[in-house]
Scaffold this motif. Structure first.
Motif, PDB file in Angstrom:
ATOM      1  N   PRO A 292      71.883 -53.377  19.804  1.00 13.88           N
ATOM      2  CA  PRO A 292      72.417 -52.811  18.752  1.00 13.88           C
ATOM      3  C   PRO A 292      74.037 -52.344  18.695  1.00 13.88           C
ATOM      4  O   PRO A 292      74.827 -52.431  17.909  1.00 13.88           O
ATOM      5  CB  PRO A 292      71.620 -51.332  18.577  1.00 13.88           C
ATOM      6  N   HIS A 293      74.390 -52.208  19.810  1.00 20.02           N
ATOM      7  CA  HIS A 293      75.756 -52.089  20.270  1.00 20.02           C
ATOM      8  C   HIS A 293      76.809 -53.335  19.482  1.00 20.02           C
ATOM      9  O   HIS A 293      77.823 -53.097  19.105  1.00 20.02           O
ATOM     10  CB  HIS A 293      76.210 -51.501  21.645  1.00 20.02           C
TER      11      HIS A 293
ATOM     12  N   PRO B 238      70.251 -52.427  11.611  1.00 19.74           N
ATOM     13  CA  PRO B 238      69.112 -52.558  12.267  1.00 19.74           C
ATOM     14  C   PRO B 238      68.576 -53.994  12.178  1.00 19.74           C
ATOM     15  O   PRO B 238      68.101 -54.478  13.384  1.00 19.74           O
ATOM     16  CB  PRO B 238      68.049 -51.443  11.511  1.00 19.74           C
TER      17      PRO B 238
ATOM     18  N   PHE C 152      76.816 -53.520  16.171  1.00 20.44           N
ATOM     19  CA  PHE C 152      77.707 -52.494  15.672  1.00 20.44           C
ATOM     20  C   PHE C 152      79.243 -52.802  15.742  1.00 20.44           C
ATOM     21  O   PHE C 152      79.968 -52.906  14.798  1.00 20.44           O
ATOM     22  CB  PHE C 152      77.464 -51.274  16.412  1.00 20.44           C
TER      23      PHE C 152
ATOM     24  N   ARG D   4      79.266 -50.961  11.796  1.00 18.72           N
ATOM     25  CA  ARG D   4      78.215 -50.093  11.370  1.00 18.72           C
ATOM     26  C   ARG D   4      77.132 -50.454  11.760  1.00 18.72           C
ATOM     27  O   ARG D   4      76.899 -51.483  12.506  1.00 18.72           O
ATOM     28  CB  ARG D   4      78.096 -50.057   9.709  1.00 18.72           C
ATOM     29  N   ARG D   5      76.058 -49.418  11.877  1.00 18.00           N
ATOM     30  CA  ARG D   5      74.798 -49.645  12.514  1.00 18.00           C
ATOM     31  C   ARG D   5      74.018 -50.798  11.650  1.00 18.00           C
ATOM     32  O   ARG D   5      73.952 -50.461  10.302  1.00 18.00           O
ATOM     33  CB  ARG D   5      74.072 -48.295  12.238  1.00 18.00           C
TER      34      ARG D   5
END
Length: 128
Positions: free
Chosen positions: A44-45, A56, A48, A53-54
């Motif tokens: 996830p990092h 998923p 990002f 932005r996040r």
């Protein structure tokens, strides 16, 4: 060039900082599954950092953005490692925004970061 005229002149085997070799080649529509696999292996990092932005899950639209290029106004390259030139361990994309200008994006699998994959991809994008 159109997508039916695959630009094989941009294929190359290149050495990385650790002495290993990766194969760089233009992405094709049939690379969609392998590209999805690359994105699924990313933390996830890391996603990002790429998208600011996040995220998923990377959308199908984004996968198509990389795999359905015209090899002129948009051009994407894959770096592959291992036997049978898989899996995809990095990708680079440019999209022209104006004459003489383009946006560039890179994604490199975390275990290959710091080895020069993005630099090698950039070299090939510049050649294109």
């Amino acid at each position: 060039m159109d997508r039916h005229n695959y630009p094989s002149q941009y294929e190359a085997d290149v050495s990385l900082k650790d002495g290993s070799t990766v194969h760089i080649r233009p992405l094709r529509p049939d690379d969609a599954a392998a590209l999805r696999d690359l994105f699924k292996r990313m933390s996830p990092h890391a996603l990002f950092l790429r998208y600011h932005r996040r995220v998923p899950e990377v959308s199908e639209e984004e996968v198509r953005r990389y795999t359905e290029t015209d090899y002129a106004e948009t051009f994407a390259l894959a770096a592959t490692a291992g036997e049978n030139a898989s899996p995809i361990i990095g990708v680079a994309l440019y999209s022209r925004t104006a004459p003489g200008r383009a946006e560039v994006a890179f994604v490199v699998e975390e275990s290959y970061q710091g080895l020069g994959v993005a630099t090698r991809l950039l070299d090939q994008l510049a050649a294109a």
